[in-house]
Design a protein around this motif. Sequence first.
Motif, PDB file in Angstrom:
ATOM      1  N   LEU A   1       0.510  -1.129   0.348  1.00 22.30           N
ATOM      2  CA  LEU A   1      -0.023  -0.086  -0.251  1.00 22.30           C
ATOM      3  C   LEU A   1       0.932   1.047   0.173  1.00 22.30           C
ATOM      4  O   LEU A   1       2.125   1.272   0.586  1.00 22.30           O
ATOM      5  CB  LEU A   1      -1.122  -0.100   1.074  1.00 22.30           C
ATOM      6  CG  LEU A   1      -2.153  -1.777   1.143  1.00 22.30           C
ATOM      7  CD1 LEU A   1      -2.815  -0.990   2.569  1.00 22.30           C
ATOM      8  CD2 LEU A   1      -2.655  -1.168   0.052  1.00 22.30           C
TER       9      LEU A   1
ATOM     10  N   LYS B   1      -2.974   5.137   1.702  1.00 24.82           N
ATOM     11  CA  LYS B   1      -3.509   3.948   1.762  1.00 24.82           C
ATOM     12  C   LYS B   1      -3.416   3.107   3.324  1.00 24.82           C
ATOM     13  O   LYS B   1      -4.103   2.848   4.035  1.00 24.82           O
ATOM     14  CB  LYS B   1      -3.326   2.956   1.164  1.00 24.82           C
ATOM     15  CG  LYS B   1      -3.757   3.579  -0.378  1.00 24.82           C
ATOM     16  CD  LYS B   1      -5.319   3.290   0.365  1.00 24.82           C
ATOM     17  CE  LYS B   1      -6.426   4.354  -2.575  1.00 24.82           C
ATOM     18  NZ  LYS B   1      -7.394   4.092  -1.847  1.00 24.82           N
TER      19      LYS B   1
ATOM     20  N   ILE C   1      -9.053  -3.205  -0.858  1.00 28.59           N
ATOM     21  CA  ILE C   1      -7.609  -3.681  -0.906  1.00 28.59           C
ATOM     22  C   ILE C   1      -6.820  -4.168  -1.378  1.00 28.59           C
ATOM     23  O   ILE C   1      -5.865  -4.172  -2.082  1.00 28.59           O
ATOM     24  CB  ILE C   1      -7.601  -2.347  -0.929  1.00 28.59           C
ATOM     25  CG1 ILE C   1      -6.393  -1.567  -0.634  1.00 28.59           C
ATOM     26  CG2 ILE C   1      -7.025  -2.747   1.116  1.00 28.59           C
ATOM     27  CD1 ILE C   1      -6.856  -0.149  -1.901  1.00 28.59           C
TER      28      ILE C   1
END
Length: 268
Positions: free
Chosen positions: A57, A61, A185
């Motif tokens: 990430l 994020k 994600i």
Amino acid sequence: MDIKSFQNHAEGFVKHYLLADPFLPYTSVLAGIFLSKMAYDVTESFSSIHIKSYFALTNTKKIEWNNRGISTLHAIVISLIALNFVFFSDLFSDQRSLQGLIVFRSSPLSNFGLGVSVGYFIADLGMIIWLYPSLGGSEYIFHHCLSGVAVAYSLFSGEAQLYTYMVLPSEVTTPEINLRWYLDISGLKLSKAYLINGVAIFLAWLTARILLFIYMFYHVYTRYDQVVVMHTFGYLLVFVVPIALSVMNLMWFGKIVKGLMKTLEKRQ
């Protein structure tokens, strides 16, 4: 003796200051902020050790990932407290008429729960504004400001705590929404868990943000003679905040239904 003396002084400080009625609202708000910080750090530490996708990430994020740990902890804690006061505790029972009107009842525990929630809204709103719009747009700022003001007023005035606790169980949908973001994600959008999560969001949203709000409005209607004697600002909050949140809930619910239908169509 020194340790015993220190322990006695510490216990006295907690009892006579931190948990004393005049200071309890402020202590609980600080506790909410502290718990938010703790949840952020624990989420960051756990994810960096046990979740491989966390390393891929971006910094922004990662912050959002950790921030969702805060909202998840708050949602679990405040939902349990709220459901207890609304459906199980006799603090707001009609059978205890000798304790006065329902709209003016409160207790140290009910105050503490609201204070923790105010602390969360302050911490989360601060992060949303700091990283705007990465953690949410203007609708999130509006939601947090509206909710934070309503909860804070109920905490410091002692008014309409029952109706505040009838709205707070709507936070029970937050863990499911956060889990959906985590799955997305992490590249698990096509997994079975993602589909089950979508159904869970639909059911939780329908129950906590639609049906429970209808129950709250019915409760206000049947006890309007008590609501009407509240302070004007509190009286307005009892109607304005739930109505505004209901409109937002219905708009988001429409998106949830559309998203769930698309997911189900793709799997047929």
